[in-house]
Design an enzyme around this catalytic site. Sequence first.
Site, PDB file in Angstrom:
ATOM      1  CE  LYS A  44     -14.515  -6.128  11.102  1.00  0.00           C
ATOM      2  NZ  LYS A  44     -15.467  -5.171  10.504  1.00  0.00           N
ATOM      3  N   UNK A 140      -1.738   4.748  14.374  1.00  0.00           N
ATOM      4  CA  UNK A 140      -3.172   5.086  14.360  1.00  0.00           C
ATOM      5  C   UNK A 140      -3.500   6.117  15.431  1.00  0.00           C
ATOM      6  CG  HIS A 141      -6.694   6.217  17.841  1.00  0.00           C
ATOM      7  ND1 HIS A 141      -7.306   7.452  17.812  1.00  0.00           N
ATOM      8  CD2 HIS A 141      -7.535   5.374  17.179  1.00  0.00           C
ATOM      9  CE1 HIS A 141      -8.470   7.362  17.185  1.00  0.00           C
ATOM     10  NE2 HIS A 141      -8.632   6.110  16.790  1.00  0.00           N
ATOM     11  NE  ARG A 333      -6.287   3.888  20.835  1.00  0.00           N
ATOM     12  CZ  ARG A 333      -5.403   3.867  21.850  1.00  0.00           C
ATOM     13  NH1 ARG A 333      -5.758   4.307  23.038  1.00  0.00           N
ATOM     14  NH2 ARG A 333      -4.181   3.400  21.675  1.00  0.00           N
TER      15      ARG A 333
END
Length: 715
Positions: A44, A140-141, A333
């Site tokens: 990426k 998410u976190h 993260r």
Amino acid sequence: MKKVVTVCPYCASGCKINLVVDNGKIVRAEAAQGKTNQGTLCLKGYYGWDFINDTQILTPRLKTPMIRRQRGGKLEPVSWDEALNYVAERLSAIKEKYGPDAIQTTGSSRGTGNETNYVMQKFARAVIGTNNVDCCARVUHGPSVAGLHQSVGNGAMSNAINEIDNTDLVFVFGYNPADSHPIVANHVINAKRNGAKIIVCDPRKIETARIADMHIALKNGSNIALLNAMGHVIIEENLYDKAFVASRTEGFEEYRKIVEGYTPESVEDITGVSASEIRQAARMYAQAKSAAILWGMGVTQFYQGVETVRSLTSLAMLTGNLGKPHAGVNPVRGQNNVQGACDMGALPDTYPGYQYVKDPANREKFAKAWGVESLPAHTGYRISELPHRAAHGEVRAAYIMGEDPLQTDAELSAVRKAFEDLELVIVQDIFMTKTASAADVILPSTSWGEHEGVFTAADRGFQRFFKAVEPKWDLKTDWQIISEIATRMGYPMHYNNTQEIWDELRHLCPDFYGATYEKMGELGFIQWPCRDTSDADQGTSYLFKEKFDTPNGLAQFFTCDWVAPIDKLTDEYPMVLSTVREVGHYSCRSMTGNCAALAALADEPGYAQINTEDAKRLGIEDEALVWVHSRKGKIITRAQVSDRPNKGAIYMTYQWWIGACNELVTENLSPITKTPEYKYCAVRVEPIADQRAAEQYVIDEYNKLKTRLREAALA
């Protein structure tokens, strides 16, 4: 030809990149010597930049402001003045009629940068008068932030990513670094080369399990039962650090009482892990001189996500693996600036720098700094609550910046209904996403590569990223857009550049104060806390050396009884769906899907990873299209048959449009953080007899959706 230093806009490893610019256009990316990536990149990083050139492989860039005059009508191009005036007038009217809490805003964990997130939360609090600001950390976190705050007083990684190289043991729990953070995976490999033991705890045979000394293939949804049993063994066999427990923690006796009931034998059926394996893992972890726990969303995206974070942290406390180099608790993260969005206060309960809104002294401090009489004292709404808040008329407008909840949130049918119920939807973004296509107002912003600012890496590292090219279209930076709306709403907000914003927020956040633009420079990496502007203070690699950030300076033991996941398996829905990441695409795919090399890796409708035995039992061949049903919907996807997934479970990534697995996921929100239970959804997988017709169906549906979004973008 020139080279411009920037930071990768995908995961939160914080890799430094040189963008090569020729004649005003980015032509390639090269690895720079960043602290974490050290001259390497994943695919990426190397190939994830050409979306900026409006390739239109998937969907077009947004190039001009647009307004939809009435629901069901088309978006119409307008001038910036008209769009900003319209937004200011509509938001003011909704605030006047329903109150400030009728408006929901979001920060962005992507390429907008810390400065923009600071401006957005300031806009929500000082201009609108609400704490209704949130970001994708919610899904998410968020449980990592909440759980660690309760246990050790700080919700971030306790160690630098580079410290992994020299630890004696890496405990990888519910986290797939090879797919989620390939450069972090490199550091795990470095640790292995340096003699470290590796324990992987994951139902699947993830890539890291191939180099692990031990792979604990626990059943989906049994995290706390396993962790309690490990704690039981460490205490029973007298392997815990008595001096550390006595001097630096409290709550040990309560913790001991709970884990006493979790013998390894008692959790064998729950976890699917033998008692001997549990004992071996507990001993290996406890006897290491230093041990670093790394976790991901295989911990947090459960109903008991916060509790699991605290249970993991209690293992570190029990063994003295905190407050020293190469040892600690590390929620890695996900998105490139989700740590930064939280740092900047894009959360409903904290101002920038994790200064809580319920503290009167904090409210007084920020009200004075922002020039308002008062600020709201109550916690704002979480973005995951939007379907419920909209259904009950509590939220009437949403200002969504750099997020795509109509693709990424759980139980998408409920999210779509929420957007239909809202009176006003404002979307500020760079691409025509599913969420943007539902907007009443489109505010097109500059992209990563077209502006500058600061990102925070997963390990608290502030880094500057720089503008490489001029934007080609009628765009504004995100912070300029927000500032101009604020000014039109009667709150003059004027900044000349991102450094002015950064300096304002530094002065309000003691932990960030020393991280100046000058100190960061091109390749600087300043990990907060950094409290002194002198060059002598280069930040903090590991936390809690002398005390924890709790009110009394002591870490707090905690665990609880294991509770089974909310969704239940039945004869109708006998398998578990868990959503995961893949290495080639990222998040909602609006960026990676518009990069030629990355788009060529895979396409619609995505994949469902399924175990070979399950596939054989169901009559499903590798690469065949299948239907996946849940209690909330059904989608079509392609089977990816192998021995990597555990039996009885399937794994899907959430970025696909046609194979959108979040259509299936029931929200089942954590009672503490309102994070959905993405990792446990009861499903049924069905083979499709007519594969040719199914292939044509996918092509037709994909083309229809692409056409709709392209037409919307072109207005």
